[in-house]
Design an enzyme around this catalytic site. Structure first.
Site, PDB file in Angstrom:
ATOM      1  CD  GLU A  90      -9.812  -7.292  -3.388  1.00  0.00           C
ATOM      2  OE1 GLU A  90      -8.720  -6.772  -3.628  1.00  0.00           O
ATOM      3  OE2 GLU A  90     -10.674  -6.739  -2.674  1.00  0.00           O
ATOM      4  CB  CYS A 143      -9.174  -1.526 -10.144  1.00  0.00           C
ATOM      5  SG  CYS A 143      -9.662  -2.596  -8.797  1.00  0.00           S
ATOM      6  CG  HIS A 165      -2.095  -1.000   0.803  1.00  0.00           C
ATOM      7  ND1 HIS A 165      -3.076  -0.699  -0.113  1.00  0.00           N
ATOM      8  CD2 HIS A 165      -2.279  -2.282   1.151  1.00  0.00           C
ATOM      9  CE1 HIS A 165      -3.835  -1.766  -0.277  1.00  0.00           C
ATOM     10  NE2 HIS A 165      -3.378  -2.736   0.472  1.00  0.00           N
ATOM     11  CG  ASP A 223      -5.555  -8.011  -1.964  1.00  0.00           C
ATOM     12  OD1 ASP A 223      -4.559  -8.263  -1.263  1.00  0.00           O
ATOM     13  OD2 ASP A 223      -6.278  -7.016  -1.769  1.00  0.00           O
TER      14      ASP A 223
END
Ligand code: PEP
Ligand code: MG
Length: 596
Positions: A443, A514, A192, A467
């Site tokens: 995901e 995405c 992240h 993920d």
């Protein structure tokens, strides 16, 4: 001159002095009994440490109140109160005096006893203070041990931030205008922090292994976030080469802004694979403009919770979502924002939620109580967010999607709550878009394998490859030690991707990607070739992908996919990546120039 190679995490180039940011995770804390007669010296160290820690906190409170309003600052006001509590000071000093403990041991023992006491109390107020105690303890110990304290107060001039690793909350606390680049020992391209660096438009190299011991504070480094290298003490020739790269990247951006008169993702043969931006609220939207995004494909709503002192209210959320929708509308006619419901957990452990009912520390947070699981277990949080999203939908083109869904029950339970919230708004006479599209992220491998069932319950799919790859390969997306297993082109991942896209097509719903793999020139184009209807990524990568697509026809994409499929299931992820590269170079010989 030395060059270290890591992972190309956020594109762009930077040159500047090193600022070493030391996290406190591995801070060595000496603990011992002092010689008789040294007690006064330890008491003096304590007094000084308290004064310095208080000064740091006051500075931080001032900066935060100015930058983000009073709420963020309140957390630290609470810490200041604990730090200045005379009882705490008295207890620590007593341990130094009576047991001849060094200052660090005295702080640790005192706080540990308080922590025990607080966690046994029935009053939730005191139980919540345990985390504040942890923070105050760390702050005092950092000063005593001589570690750099708050990044805000330390970083005073533009620099390249070098760190072992950074948490999302540390990253957003750094003064954005002074950070030229990030270089970290650990981390990966999809952690992240990496995604935040991309969103902030700050170049970054992660997974460098030992950069913190390879550089000294103040030393000049060149950081190349595109190739994933950091050059320490560069010579003249390296600096000239570097400026040349910067110039070429500037030219590419100019070309793109000329090309951006055509919508992004337009193929040479006509037709398109529209490109959208992934955004983190808190990072200004301005940086996105002019890069070609047609809307916001992923709004990571959890960043509204980051460093927050309390839950964002329904009104605050509604106005943030409205602002995003208004911005999206300026990006293209009918530009939409896809708001993802709170994706909390994993490495996004925010202090606010860990103070409430989420488990404080999970042994395996990526497989724990995160995202939709947390929301379904905390319906009040979920309902407030749904109300805010629906209210924002009244005026803007808003879509909603659920994160980390692994079974159909979760989609069905979410749909029931959403229906109930809609009825509530109807009763109150509050306006919302009755046709708001509600989709799901794919995901988790379980959802990908069973995508047909999910497709009948969703208006659209958005595949989160960050993920999906991590869970398929069982390789932590943030751990550089297993980065070689994190393979977007592993045949197992490709099989899942094909299956999910096919399921969406069978059901006639739209499917986008995405995850950040969409921003990889070879991989993003592969998803387009597989039939993804649109791609969403950090906006700084849109020009590159758009330019590549503009050089290809639909037939080229079919040819690209056939070349990959011909590799078969026995090929390795690397071999498939090499095949992609060979194909792409044969069709776009200046690929490396474009993908700067
Ligand atoms: C993903 O997992 O690909 C994704 C887009 O979500 P995040 O990176 O926020 O987990
Ligand atoms: Mg995800």
């Amino acid at each position: 001159m030395r060059t270290l190679t890591g992972l190309p995490t956020a594109r762009g180039f930077a040159i500047g002095p090193v600022f070493i940011y030391r996290g406190d995770g591995d801070m060595p804390v000496p603990e011992y009994v002092v010689e008789p007669g040294r007690e006064e010296y330890e008491r003096l160290r304590l007094r000084r440490a308290r004064t310095e820690a208080a000064r740091d906190l006051e500075g931080l409170i001032a900066v935060l109140s100015e930058r983000s309003g009073k709420d963020e600052a309140k957390i630290f006001e609470g810490h200041l109160m604990i730090l200045q509590d005379p009882m705490l000071a008295k207890e620590v000093v007593r341990r130094v005096t009576e047991s001849r403990l060094n200052a660090e041991s005295a702080v640790k023992q005192t706080v540990s006893e308080m922590r025990e006491r607080f966690s046994r109390m029935n009053d939730p107020y005191f139980r919540e203070r345990v985390r504040d105690l942890d923070d105050v303890e760390r702050r005092l110990l950092k000063v005593l041990v001589g570690f750099a304290s708050n990044p805000h107060l330390e970083l005073k001039a533009p620099a390249i931030v070098v760190a072992d690793d950074l948490t999302p909350s540390e990253t957003v606390q750094l003064p954005r205008d002074l950070v030229l680049g990030f270089a970290t020992n650990g981390g990966s391209t999809t952690s992240h922090v990496a995604l935040l660096a991309r969103a902030m438009g700050i170049p970054a190299v992660t997974g460098l292994g030992s950069i913190t011991s390879a550089v000294r504070a103040g030393e000049t480094v060149l950081l190349d976030g595109t190739s994933g290298t950091v050059t320490v003490s560069p010579d003249r020739e390296a600096i000239l080469r570097f400026h040349d790269l910067v110039e070429r990247q500037r030219e590419l951006s100019e070309e793109v802004s000329v090309a951006s008169r055509r919508p992004s993702g337009t193929l040479r043969s006509g037709g398109d694979v529209p490109l959208f931006a992934n955004v983190h609220p808190g990072v200004p939207f301005d940086g996105i403009r002019g890069l070609g995004a047609r809307g916001i494909g992923l709004y990571r709503s959890e960043y509204l919770w980051l460093n927050a002192e309390r839950e964002p209210t329904e009104d605050e959320q509604a106005s943030a979502y409205r602002e995003a929708a208004d911005f999206a509308a300026t990006l293209s006619p009918g530009g939409s924002v896809t708001i993802r419901a709170l994706d909390i957990g994993g490495d996004k452990i925010f202090s606010l939620l860990s103070r409430q009912d989420a488990p404080r520390r999970e042994p395996n947070p990526f497989l724990g109580n995160r995202s939709i699981r947390y929301l379904l277990a905390n319906p009040a949080v979920f309902r407030t967010q749904l109300r805010a999203v629906l209210r924002a939908s009244a005026a803007g083109n808003v879509r909603l999607m659920y994160p980390m869904v692994s079974c159909v029950e979760e989609l069905k339970a979410s749909a029931r709550i959403l229906a109930d919230v809609r009825s509530e708004l109807d009763r109150e006479g509050v306006a919302y878009d009755r046709n708001m599209k509600v989709g799901t992220m794919i995901e988790v491998p379980a959802a990908a394998v069973n995508a047909d069932a999910f497709a009948s319950l969703a208006d659209f799919f958005s595949i989160g490859t960050n993920d999906l790859i991590q869970y398929t390969m069982a390789a932590d997306r943030g751990n550089d030690a297993v980065a070689s297993l994190y393979q977007p082109t592993n045949p197992a991942v490709l099989k899942l991707m094909r299956g999910v896209i096919a399921a969406a097509k069978r059901r006639g719903i739209s499917v986008g990607v995405c995850g950040e793999s969409a921003a990889d020139p070879l991989v993003g184009v592969l998803w387009a070739a597989m039939g993804a209807d649109h791609l969403s990524m950090s906006a700084t990568y849109i020009p590159v992908i758009s330019k590549l697509l503009s050089r290809l026809t639909r037939d080229d994409l079919d040819g690209y996919l056939s070349a990959v499929e011909a590799m078969g299931d026995g090929a390795t992820g690397r071999e498939i990546m090499d095949c992609c590269r060979r194909w792409m170079l044969a069709h776009i010989p200046d690929l490396d120039n474009i993908a700067l």
